[in-house]
Structures are given as C-alpha cells and as structure tokens.
Design a protein around this motif. Structure first.
Motif, PDB file in Angstrom:
ATOM      1  N   VAL A 175      46.210 129.650  80.956  1.00 38.39           N
ATOM      2  CA  VAL A 175      45.184 128.998  80.270  1.00 38.39           C
ATOM      3  C   VAL A 175      44.924 127.517  80.632  1.00 38.39           C
ATOM      4  O   VAL A 175      43.536 127.441  80.969  1.00 38.39           O
ATOM      5  N   PHE A 176      45.842 126.824  80.739  1.00 45.31           N
ATOM      6  CA  PHE A 176      45.593 125.345  81.125  1.00 45.31           C
ATOM      7  C   PHE A 176      45.237 125.141  82.651  1.00 45.31           C
ATOM      8  O   PHE A 176      44.586 124.072  82.945  1.00 45.31           O
ATOM      9  N   ARG A 177      45.748 125.861  83.307  1.00 41.89           N
ATOM     10  CA  ARG A 177      45.088 125.736  84.804  1.00 41.89           C
ATOM     11  C   ARG A 177      43.820 126.392  85.046  1.00 41.89           C
ATOM     12  O   ARG A 177      42.901 125.679  85.683  1.00 41.89           O
ATOM     13  N   ILE A 178      43.218 127.589  84.054  1.00 40.72           N
ATOM     14  CA  ILE A 178      42.095 127.662  83.918  1.00 40.72           C
ATOM     15  C   ILE A 178      41.082 126.493  83.656  1.00 40.72           C
ATOM     16  O   ILE A 178      39.820 126.314  84.063  1.00 40.72           O
ATOM     17  N   ARG A 179      41.602 125.976  82.687  1.00 45.77           N
ATOM     18  CA  ARG A 179      40.723 124.704  82.010  1.00 45.77           C
ATOM     19  C   ARG A 179      40.397 123.955  83.142  1.00 45.77           C
ATOM     20  O   ARG A 179      39.557 122.978  83.220  1.00 45.77           O
ATOM     21  N   SER A 180      41.788 123.299  83.739  1.00 49.34           N
ATOM     22  CA  SER A 180      41.395 122.530  84.981  1.00 49.34           C
ATOM     23  C   SER A 180      40.568 122.985  85.931  1.00 49.34           C
ATOM     24  O   SER A 180      39.618 122.237  86.253  1.00 49.34           O
ATOM     25  N   LEU A 181      40.718 124.274  86.394  1.00 45.57           N
ATOM     26  CA  LEU A 181      39.806 124.752  87.405  1.00 45.57           C
ATOM     27  C   LEU A 181      38.238 124.572  86.955  1.00 45.57           C
ATOM     28  O   LEU A 181      37.320 124.349  87.686  1.00 45.57           O
ATOM     29  N   GLY A 228      29.997 123.483  74.732  1.00 49.19           N
ATOM     30  CA  GLY A 228      31.264 123.217  74.178  1.00 49.19           C
ATOM     31  C   GLY A 228      32.228 123.689  75.201  1.00 49.19           C
ATOM     32  O   GLY A 228      32.039 124.895  75.464  1.00 49.19           O
ATOM     33  N   PHE A 229      33.149 122.784  76.121  1.00 48.78           N
ATOM     34  CA  PHE A 229      33.859 123.243  76.874  1.00 48.78           C
ATOM     35  C   PHE A 229      35.008 124.429  76.405  1.00 48.78           C
ATOM     36  O   PHE A 229      35.196 125.263  77.170  1.00 48.78           O
ATOM     37  N   GLU A 230      35.392 124.276  75.019  1.00 44.93           N
ATOM     38  CA  GLU A 230      36.255 124.942  74.631  1.00 44.93           C
ATOM     39  C   GLU A 230      35.670 126.284  74.223  1.00 44.93           C
ATOM     40  O   GLU A 230      36.299 127.553  74.490  1.00 44.93           O
ATOM     41  N   ARG A 231      34.442 126.613  73.971  1.00 49.72           N
ATOM     42  CA  ARG A 231      33.616 127.699  73.673  1.00 49.72           C
ATOM     43  C   ARG A 231      33.868 128.421  74.879  1.00 49.72           C
ATOM     44  O   ARG A 231      33.869 129.642  74.850  1.00 49.72           O
ATOM     45  N   VAL A 291      43.379 126.728  73.627  1.00 48.37           N
ATOM     46  CA  VAL A 291      42.670 126.314  74.894  1.00 48.37           C
ATOM     47  C   VAL A 291      42.587 124.654  75.088  1.00 48.37           C
ATOM     48  O   VAL A 291      42.099 124.352  76.126  1.00 48.37           O
ATOM     49  N   ILE A 292      43.409 124.021  74.138  1.00 50.54           N
ATOM     50  CA  ILE A 292      43.280 122.661  73.904  1.00 50.54           C
ATOM     51  C   ILE A 292      44.787 122.275  74.212  1.00 50.54           C
ATOM     52  O   ILE A 292      45.425 122.574  73.283  1.00 50.54           O
ATOM     53  N   TYR A 317      44.446 119.179  85.830  1.00 56.21           N
ATOM     54  CA  TYR A 317      43.716 118.247  85.190  1.00 56.21           C
ATOM     55  C   TYR A 317      43.873 118.731  83.823  1.00 56.21           C
ATOM     56  O   TYR A 317      43.895 119.591  83.351  1.00 56.21           O
ATOM     57  N   VAL A 318      44.553 117.535  83.075  1.00 55.79           N
ATOM     58  CA  VAL A 318      45.052 117.793  81.729  1.00 55.79           C
ATOM     59  C   VAL A 318      44.158 117.002  80.668  1.00 55.79           C
ATOM     60  O   VAL A 318      44.397 115.763  80.910  1.00 55.79           O
TER      61      VAL A 318
END
Lengths: 454, 454
Positions: free
Chosen positions: A130-136, A425-428, A442-443, B152-153
């Motif tokens: 999840v957090f790598r997808i967030r970064s990508l 909204g980035f999280e959405r 996702v945060i 990126y976090v």
C-alpha cells in the motif's frame, strides 16, 4: 546493493558473488539446511535465501527469528524447477536480533491490530504494498504535471483565510491556553490574528495560474470534522491543478488524462504490489484499473443525469431531484448505466461553491464531478467565475466577507481570463487503486477524531 | 498551445498559423504597428508579437495596457536579424483587460513592495523565475529518490510528539478559546490531547526505513520561533531521507549525490530562468553552481576543522573551540580553505541530538554538516544510534520522556541495524540556487511572526 536492482539485472548477477542486507520475513530451518524469506523492502516479494551446514554459524542461524536483520553473502542462483531466483548463502551475519514476542509474525493480522501498531505495520506484506503504491502514485502525479508544463506551487498550510466555514478548521496558536481567560488576545498570538490550517489550496494557487497558465498544488489539507467514517480523515493530501485559458471541457480533458496516466504508471511500476493487492485485497483489481485506463469517460449534464435516474425502474432510498445533489446510490447507478466513468457537469448553483462559473441559464454553474465505477466521486472541478461583477454579486448573495478575499476577486480585474481547475483527494484515489477500503489504511500516520498517535 | 512547446518545436511551426494566449508584459505601440511582449508563463522570456494596421481592431489593440490577457492568432516567424522567433499577428483578441493602476508595471519594483502584493508578484520576471526554479527543484528531488529506489512517505503534519521542545511548536486545537477559562480541557479537544504542528518528519520516517530500506519525506514543517531574519520562516519545506544498512559515509555519499543531481537538473531544465537570475540577482550564479556540481566534497572531522581554524591567522569574532559549535565566519573560512564544499563530521555529542550514534571515543557522535561556499550549512545528517541501551541511556541523561518515544526506541529491538539520514531545508537550497537572499522571496506565501496574509 538493493534487492530490486539485483533482480532487475538478475541475468547479469547469476552465479556471481553478491551481498544483500534485509529482514527475515519467514524462516523454515531444517536439520541440514534452511530457507529464509528475506526482503530489504525494495521489492514486494523479497527473495529466498538457502543455507546449509557449510555455514560456520549454522546452528545460530537456524535459530533466527522473524524480524531479524541480516547480511547475506552468497551466490545468486536459479531456483530449482522454477523461473525464479534465490540466494545460496556462503555467509550470514546477524545485524539486529528480534525477540519472540515481536508483534509482526508471518500470519494474517487484523487491520485493527495493525492500526494499533502503526510504526510496525509497514513491515507486513499488505502495507509494504500500500505505501509503495502511495509513493509511486505521488511520483506519477508530479511526473504528469511536470511533463505537461505545470508549475508545482507550495500553497500555505497555515492560513488567515477561512472560506469554507470556520467550524471545520483547526486553529493554530502559540497562546498559552492556561492564561487565556475567556478573552483570547489574538494580537498577542504568533501571527497577531486568528490563523488556521488550510482546507484547500485552490484559492491560493489561482494567482499562480494567472502567471504560469498551468499550475498545481499537492500538499496536506485539514478538516476538523467530527466524522468517524471509513472515508474521512482530519489530515489528508490533495492535488489541485488550476489552468488559465481553459474552460470546463479542457478541465475534463486534463482530469481524464491525469487519472489514466497515474493509474497506468502504477500498474507498470508497481506490478508485484498490484498483483499482491489483486490476490489478497480486491479480486479483479488489476482488471478494474486496466478497464478504466482504456475506457472513454462519458460526459452528461446534471439534468441529463437526473432524467436517467428518474426514468430508471430503480427503488431509491433518496428520490433523485432536479436542482439537488445526488446520493451514493445514484452515483453507483449512473456509472453502471454507462459501464464506465461519468463526468456529470453543469450543477445546480445553490449546492456548489461561490467561485464557480455561472452559466447563462441562471440556474447552474460550470462545475463537474467525476464518478468512477466502484469509487464514486473521485474528483470535482469547475470553471471559475471570471466575471468580476458576477463574482462579487454571488459573494454578496452568500453574505461572504469580500474584504478578506479582495485579492482573489482582483484576479478578475487584472488580466483575468477563462480558467478552470479541479481537486482530487489523494487518499480517495489510493483507496480506489489499492482496493483497501479504509482511509486509515492508506495514510502512514492517520489522524481522526480523538486519534493522534505518534 | 503552450508557448514552451511552440518554441521547443519552433522549426516545425515556423511560418505556420498558430494560436497563443498570454499576458502583456510590455507594449510599445507605434503609429502603423506595435510590439507586444507576451508571455503565457510557460517560459521565462515570452515572445514578441508584432501587429500592424492590417488588424481590424488596430486602434483598440494599440491602446492595450500591461497586464491584459490576450489571444493571439498569427504566424510564427524569424525575428529580423536575430536568431529568435516572433509572432506576426493576424488577429488579436482581448480576453481580460487591466487598468492603468495595475501594480505590476514593466519596471523595477522593490522586493518589499512585491511582498505587500504577494498574489501579484509571480507576474514579475524575478518571481516567475524563482517559483519555477522552486517547482523544478522539487521535481528533481522526487526524481532523484524515485530513481534510487526510495519510497516517499507522507509523515504527519499534526503530531502528538514533541521531541525538540514545546516552546517552538504551534499548537493545533478546536477548543473555543473564549470558553477556555485558564483550564484547557484537552480531553475535549479534537484529538483528546495536546497536538502540535510537526518540526521534523525524521522520527516518523525512521520506522519506514526499517522496512523499505530507503525512504524520504518531503513536506512542510513548522517552527514557532520569534525570529525575524532573512533565513527564518515559520512554515517551510524539508527533505528528510533515511536509509537502513547505511553508515555515516554512505549518508555523505547520498547527500553529495542528491545535491549535485538537483542542481544539475535545475541548470539543465531551467536555463532561461537561471540566466535571468545570473544577470539580475547574483552575477556568476551559474558558474558557482556548475563548479559545485563538478567539485569533490572534502570530508574532515570536527576536530580537524577546529585545528585548521585555530592554526589560521584569522581574527575571529568567536574563537573556535574543540567541543563547541562553529560560527558562520568559521563555516565561510573552511569552505574557502578547501575551495569547495566540506563535510564536517564527528561532532561533540553535547551540542547534537539524542538520537545520533555515539562514537567509541565517548565524546563525539557520528553527525555531519555539509558546508557549502556561499551558503553555509546546507544539510545536516547523522548515523542514528542503533544500540538500544545506549539510546535509552542518552535519553535518560537528557531527562527525556521515554514513554512518548517508546515506539522509536523499539525500532532498535525489532531487527534494528546501522542506519543514517539527513535533513535539508528546501528554502535554504532555493536561496543558494536562485541567489535570492531572503527566505520570504522563495516561498509563495511566507509565514513569519505577525505575518500571515492570505
């Protein structure tokens, strides 16, 4: 070296001596040999390390627990019978041990449990993905705008403006609350006035669009809303582009292009992660996203939308009405009706913001929401009112404080032009891309009412 | 289309019909023709538009004032006698007028005046350059870390931690201060406790390095310091990478590599902007930066540094001393001495943070500052204390609250390893790159004591 680079160039490193540091994700020691699932976090899946009694410290290594950090020296070899690689260890060094009561074990943990161990949850397969997808996705957003001549503007976090209702804003202060006796003296506060955390960078970014033509902001925004739902957080990141010389059609074009770009980038650069999420979080996730990337987004007016809803044979919880907002059930229906994403534009002006372009019909504004199958409303945008008099009149109708926003209104006086923008909204977006259904997941460090750990 | 794309492919568009929207930066109307300096903001220099009496609306166009927005239709042609392009207009449409008292005229405005017109200052040549460089540098940072497998976090902005002294932090609250009568009831506050704006994402990003190996955060940070200097702002952006399996030498390598990468990227992708800044803000700016990119960074210990300072024949305002911090004059001397950037490492532990790796000498910590000619300290980093007992002991010595940071300390217990990181204030970098000497002029909406406009 990074495991990612090793595996990317595996053919080059095959049968060569290599060195990798990482953490034990799983360990199966046998009598004469053992298997360690090792990951340094630069990949989703890690690599298998095989060792045997040729190691001097075999008996110590055989006792290693999940969570330890190790240095592995050895050879990269092909796995037996599989089109895959593993490391045949010639030396294993323990860098950092990990106790038996380490909370993150190779088993399924509940998300609730992991939320109580926020600082450790990145170590699970789920959150690694999840957090790598967030970064990508964050990088893809910057890349998209960079390639399309947008200037990235850091709009302020602390603001003296309050355009969406003070009730939902956090106040920022250095006053000693123990000495505030019913009469806060804001002239003594840090900024000499009431200051709050921003709820949106849109108004602040617009002056920059009036110079650079195309700009965007991507930063944290805040809502002090007392909502404990799966989709609300008090601190979240927003992407807000703004474009001069662009009408609502141009706005929709960029919305569609950006969304497809970001999702394509993630699918291409996060293959292992997306496969993991498809397998364990949302079956069919990759298909869903691939379909979106290849779909044509429909464009209908709010009126057309209501007409379709009314003509349907659906039983509604909320009856669709001209002039009113639409409910989640309507969003769902309309995306299913068109079998794909739908832009709904020209909304009733009374349910939309003051700065939106008033259409000639006197009833609607040039606003647009993007409805996406399985996600609902993913973005909202509008053409902005570029007519000075109309904007002022609308603010007066809404009893807004014009003095506070004089600068914003003035943009219409000094070389104003047709311009548009939108917000996402980035999280959405991340909830949609990862299939994870709770914004808290996702945060990295979610903030919600009564919840501000770390 | 964007002017940038037009000029990039000028050969393709030469003598073709084109259309550009933009703003009038300058206007010289003559009797039979006129020249408009037009920019749509996608370039630094804009383009010259030539028109003549063949326009139906020649007399109206001849009256256009600076600041108007226009649509130009015409042909891209070569400028007479110059290796440059201009547009021969066949039609000019006024999109938005601009009054005579428009504050931004084609003359030199003082920076103080422009700070009072924050929302208009992007329209000057100076700020057009500065804020595009800001955008380019931000992108370069993301690109560098992305290419090097960093995740990126987004570390939190609102935090319950307070590791660098509450006095300098902003408090975040939804309590009605008028009802706080000397006894703030934080259990009724939004988060149920005291919450503040973050001063650094470092501690929050470290748990992610313990999974992904290489991570970074790039976001806003806050200091409620009552300093009115050219280098202090209350809200600024920080870049904070953190790397597992990396010692202080590895840390310095990444610091050097990142800085050179970002500056090279800006020099290559912001040529017009950098040339403008070189011409009008800091003579020799491009040479200074090119020299840095090609230089070898020296590495000396704090002790060696003090020795050099002591042995110099300089007259110091502050006498350099072993075991003490160094002053600006020392920073300047040491970079001139080595004629380039200098890493000073192994600092006296008493003047550095609790989390820094204690060296075997018992006196120093594995911390490093990067001193850059003409900039002073541009970054600071350290190897982190990975030894659980030593970290706890140090926190006890400093009377720190261990409970609050239990999670942070625990990282040493669960597969800990050698790890390092550093921090760079983004605005400090921008001051160095742009030559602009006041932090208020590299932030879109600067926040300083008693100053929170917009």
């Amino acid at each position: 070296m990074d495991l990612k680079d090793l595996l990317k160039d595996a053919k080059k490193y095959l049968d060569k001596e290599i060195e990798i540091c990482g953490w034990v994700r799983n360990h199966r020691p046998q009598k004469e040999f053992g298997f360690i699932a090792l990951n340094d976090g630069t990949t989703q899946n890690g690599i298998q390390v095989v060792y045997d009694t040729s190691l001097d410290n075999f008996s110590d290594i055989a006792k290693l627990l999940v969570g330890c950090s190790l240095k592995i020296e050895g050879k990269l070899v092909k796995s037996e019978g599989k089109d895959d690689y593993e490391i045949k260890a010639s030396e294993i060094t323990l860098l950092g041990s990990c106790p038996e009561d380490y909370p993150i074990q190779p088993k399924r943990h509940t998300r609730e449990f992991l939320r109580e161990n926020l600082y450790l949850r990145p170590r699970t397969n789920l959150f690694t993905a999840v957090f790598r997808i967030r970064s990508l996705a964050a990088f893809a957003i910057h890349k998209f705008f960079n390639e399309n001549n947008f200037v990235y503007v850091h709009t302020p976090i602390i603001t003296a403006n309050d355009c969406e209702g003070a009730g939902e804003m956090f106040q920022v202060t250095t006053l000693d609350l123990k000495r505030v006796n019913g009469k806060p003296d804001y002239s003594k506060d840090f900024f000499g006035k009431v200051a709050s955390l921003t709820v949106s960078g849109q108004l602040h970014v617009e002056p920059f669009a009036m110079n650079y033509k195309k700009v965007y902001t991507f930063g944290p925004t805040f809502r002090a809303e007392n909502s404990n739902t799966k989709t609300h957080a008090s601190e979240f990141w927003m992407i807000e582009p703004e474009m001069a010389f662009t009408d609502l059609n141009g706005d929709m074009e960029v919305m569609e292009k950006m969304l497809k770009y970001v999702i394509s980038y993630v699918l291409e650069n996060g293959q292992e992660e997306m496969q993991f999420l498809d397998n364990f979080v949302e079956k069919g996730l990759i298909d869903k996203l691939t379909k979106l990337v290849n779909s044509k987004f429909t464009r209908i007016t709010h009126e057309e939308c209501i007409k379709i809803l009314k003509e349907s044979k659906q039983k509604w919880e909320f009856e669709p009405e001209y002039g009113e907002d639409i409910a989640k059930e309507h969003e769902k229906y309309i995306t299913e009706y068109f079998n794909g994403p739908v832009f709904i534009y020209d909304w009733p002006k009374d349910i939309k913001a003051f700065y939106m372009k008033q259409n000639p019909d006197g009833k609607t504004v040039a606003a647009v929401d993007l409805e996406v199958p399985g996600a609902g409303e993913l973005m909202g945008g509008s053409q902005r009112e570029e007519d000075y008099d109309k904007l002022v009149k609308r603010m007066e109708e809404l009893n807004m404080n014009k003095d506070e926003l004089e600068w914003y209104i003035n943009l219409r006086k000094f070389g104003g032009c047709v311009h548009s923008g939108f917000g996402m909204g980035f999280e959405r977006l991340l909830i949609y891309i990862t299939g994870v259904d709770n914004i808290r997941d996702v945060i990295p460090y979610p903030r919600t009412p009564k919840n501000c750990e770390y």
